[in-house]
Design a protein around this motif. Structure first.
Motif, short mmCIF file in Angstrom:
data_model
loop_
_atom_site.label_atom_id
_atom_site.label_comp_id
_atom_site.label_asym_id
_atom_site.label_seq_id
_atom_site.Cartn_x
_atom_site.Cartn_y
_atom_site.Cartn_z
N THR A 1 -51.71 -7.37 100.56
CA THR A 1 -51.89 -6.21 99.89
C THR A 1 -50.73 -5.43 99.46
OG1 THR A 1 -52.14 -5.17 102.22
CG2 THR A 1 -54.33 -5.88 101.44
N ILE A 2 -51.09 -4.65 98.62
CA ILE A 2 -49.74 -3.69 98.06
C ILE A 2 -50.32 -2.22 98.40
CG2 ILE A 2 -48.67 -2.98 95.94
CD1 ILE A 2 -49.04 -5.85 95.18
N GLN A 3 -49.58 -1.32 98.75
CA GLN A 3 -49.97 -0.07 98.76
C GLN A 3 -49.15 0.84 97.76
OE1 GLN A 3 -48.23 1.68 102.54
NE2 GLN A 3 -50.33 2.76 102.81
N PHE B 1 -48.74 4.74 96.03
CA PHE B 1 -48.80 6.08 96.55
C PHE B 1 -49.02 6.93 95.08
CE2 PHE B 1 -46.89 10.37 97.07
CZ PHE B 1 -47.73 10.77 98.13
#
Length: 132
Positions: A6-8, A10
């Protein structure tokens, strides 16, 4: 151990309630780029012109004057706006489907509708016409 799956991301947005409904607010320093947005009046005017054209072709109105009376607008305005239904197909495709930004206002767009189709894209999008 391998790379994470996964990539977070913001995104600095705020959630506020307006009229009892949640509304996403952009950051305070966010300035939308005005040169990358299409004038919504252009799309609305094109849609209205095509609707009027269909009504005239269906025989609901015989003349531009009858149409103007039927839609409760000035005959001159209706006649001018009706020209937008006769823009070049390539120009309409770029305006309606691709949502490209124009170099002209709605009034200038109606004036360019009387030009030959090969010249319209040059005027509407501010480029030189390419004849092939």
């Amino acid at each position: 151990m391998g790379a994470p799956d996964t990539i977070q991301v913001f995104v600095p947005l705020k959630l506020r309630k307006k009229n009892g409904r949640p509304k996403i607010m952009p950051p305070a320093d966010y300035l939308p780029s005005e040169d990358q947005t299409q004038d919504p009046h252009i799309l609305r005017a094109i849609g209205r012109a095509w609707a009027w054209r269909r009504r005239m072709e269906a025989g609901e109105f015989g003349t531009v004057r009858d149409l103007a009376i039927g839609v409760n607008l000035a005959e001159r305005h209706v006649g001018r706006q009706l020209r937008l239904a006769y823009l070049a197909p390539k120009v309409l495709k770029r305006l309606v489907y691709k949502r490209e930004v124009t170099a002209v206002t709605v009034m200038q767009l109606t004036e360019s509708a009387v030009l030959p189709w090969v010249e319209q894209a040059g005027v509407v999008f501010g480029e030189t016409a390419q004849v092939g």
